[in-house]
Scaffold this active site. Structure first.
Site, PDB file in Angstrom:
ATOM      1  N   PRO A 166       8.857  -3.767  -0.574  1.00  0.00           N
ATOM      2  CA  PRO A 166       7.941  -3.664  -1.720  1.00  0.00           C
ATOM      3  C   PRO A 166       6.507  -3.484  -1.245  1.00  0.00           C
ATOM      4  CG  PRO A 166       9.274  -5.664  -1.843  1.00  0.00           C
ATOM      5  CD  PRO A 166       9.487  -5.068  -0.489  1.00  0.00           C
ATOM      6  N   GLU A 167       5.769  -2.574  -1.864  1.00  0.00           N
ATOM      7  CA  GLU A 167       4.333  -2.524  -1.596  1.00  0.00           C
ATOM      8  C   GLU A 167       3.660  -3.591  -2.461  1.00  0.00           C
ATOM      9  OE1 GLU A 167       2.420   1.122  -0.746  1.00  0.00           O
ATOM     10  OE2 GLU A 167       4.268   2.215  -0.398  1.00  0.00           O
ATOM     11  N   LYS A 198       1.735  -8.294   0.795  1.00  0.00           N
ATOM     12  CA  LYS A 198       3.178  -8.273   0.550  1.00  0.00           C
ATOM     13  C   LYS A 198       3.787  -9.664   0.524  1.00  0.00           C
ATOM     14  CE  LYS A 198       3.530  -3.685   2.564  1.00  0.00           C
ATOM     15  NZ  LYS A 198       4.137  -2.814   3.578  1.00  0.00           N
ATOM     16  N   ARG A 246       7.178   5.244  11.357  1.00  0.00           N
ATOM     17  CA  ARG A 246       7.281   5.515   9.917  1.00  0.00           C
ATOM     18  C   ARG A 246       6.932   6.974   9.662  1.00  0.00           C
ATOM     19  NH1 ARG A 246       7.131   0.826   6.873  1.00  0.00           N
ATOM     20  NH2 ARG A 246       7.907   2.190   5.238  1.00  0.00           N
TER      21      ARG A 246
END
Ligand SMILES: [Zn+2]
Length: 339
Positions: A2-3, A52, A328
């Site tokens: 989740p951001e 987060k 990423r």
């Protein structure tokens, strides 16, 4: 993962359904039994997101810290009082389910607005007779008179003293959704002191707390910044613009429950409103469900560059590029974001 906007929604949910309530805390799975015993029976006073991570502050001064990580998720359920107070609608899962992620690498927010499938039944008035038997590896179960929440699979879940919680939060960078005084300046200072690329730094939680892969790619495009620009080469005004735009699009994410970064004029569907526009909603008790002016924006219209490699740029028509950066995927437009 989740951001930050999802974690802020989660904290709001805790405030709405559990704020001011004494909670029975247990660890059905057993892994968190000692921690649960330290907060069992105490009143939840505050729930705060920082990037987060979520911090639950109890009345006897202990703090529960939760980091969902890649696989963590919360489930909620309860009676009509509980679900009526829910700021995210009917009981649902927040975590990987809300993200609708296609792989753990994706910080993608879900397009789905309603309760996730396969979730809990909403009990009518008088029908609720307590939480169901725990299924699977429930690390923590919180129970009030009106409802319950189960946590599974977090990266971190621990009980801290106020000093320990403060130390954890000091290590995190400023969170653009918390708007503390001096936070913008602190972000500008941190990102401009390193030669590391702007793209990598935006993901570093000690530079800026809460941003993940979608927001970093999208905000760099929105500002026309070369992702590989070293932090030390960022103009002060550019760093300030980064902070302000991130705060704007993440606040929309909190409101909408999904990440939409395109302006209306750049959406072929013509659906929705501009970023930073539309009714702001605090949601929660007495305010009904959060109003979501962009809830019908099609998924393919939601982003400028994220997961759009090979597709034409919405501004210049060039092909969107993608490469691996620090493990990423980074997405950008080589023309609009030329160095
Ligand atoms: Zn372009």
């Amino acid at each position: 993962m989740p951001e930050g906007h999802s974690v802020h929604r989660l904290a709001r949910q805790f405030r709405d359904v559990f704020g001011g309530a004494a909670l029975a805390v247990s660890s059905p799975q057993g892994k968190f039994s000692a921690g649960a015993a330290r907060i069992d029976g105490h009143v939840l006073e505050r729930a705060e997101a920082h990037g987060k991570q979520m911090f639950l502050y109890f009345s006897h001064d202990l703090v529960m810290r939760v980091h969902l990580g890649l696989y963590g998720a919360w489930d909620f359920g309860g009676d009509s009082t509980f679900t009526g107070a829910s700021s995210i609608g009917a009981p649902r899962r927040i975590g990987e389910q809300e993200l609708g992620a296609e792989s753990p690498d994706d910080d993608q927010a879900s397009v789905s607005g309603g309760p996730a499938a396969g979730l809990l039944t909403v009990a009518g008035p008088g029908d609720y007779d307590g939480p169901p038997e725990p299924t699977g590896a429930v690390r923590v179960r919180l129970v009030s008179d009106h409802g319950w929440a189960d946590l599974r699979g977090p990266t971190a879940c621990e009980v801290l003293t106020p000093a320990e919680a403060a130390a954890v939060r000091r290590k995190l960078g400023p969170d653009p959704l918390n708007h503390g005084q001096g936070d913008e300046e602190e972000f500008v200072r941190r990102i401009r002191k390193s030669t590391t690329s702007t793209a990598l730094q935006l993901m570093k939680q000690d530079v800026l707390a809460g941003v993940g892969n979608v927001y970093r790619a999208e905000v760099l495009f929105r500002l026309g910044l070369d992702p590989m620009l070293p932090g030390t080469s960022l103009q002060r005004e550019e760093a300030q613009a980064l902070w302000e735009d991130i705060a704007r699009i993440m606040a929309d994410g909190v409101r909408d429950g999904r990440i939409i970064t395109t302006e209306l004029r750049d959406r072929p569907s013509g659906v929705g409103v501009d970023v930073g526009c539309g009714p702001a909603s605090r949601g929660g008790m007495g305010d009904g469900l959060p109003r979501r002016p962009n809830k019908d924006v099609p998924a393919e219209d939601s982003h400028y560059v994220y997961k759009r490699e090979g597709l034409p740029c919405r501004h210049c028509g060039s092909q969107i590029a993608m490469k691996d950066l620090g493990g990423r995927k980074l997405y950008w437009c080589p023309s609009c974001q030329a160095g």
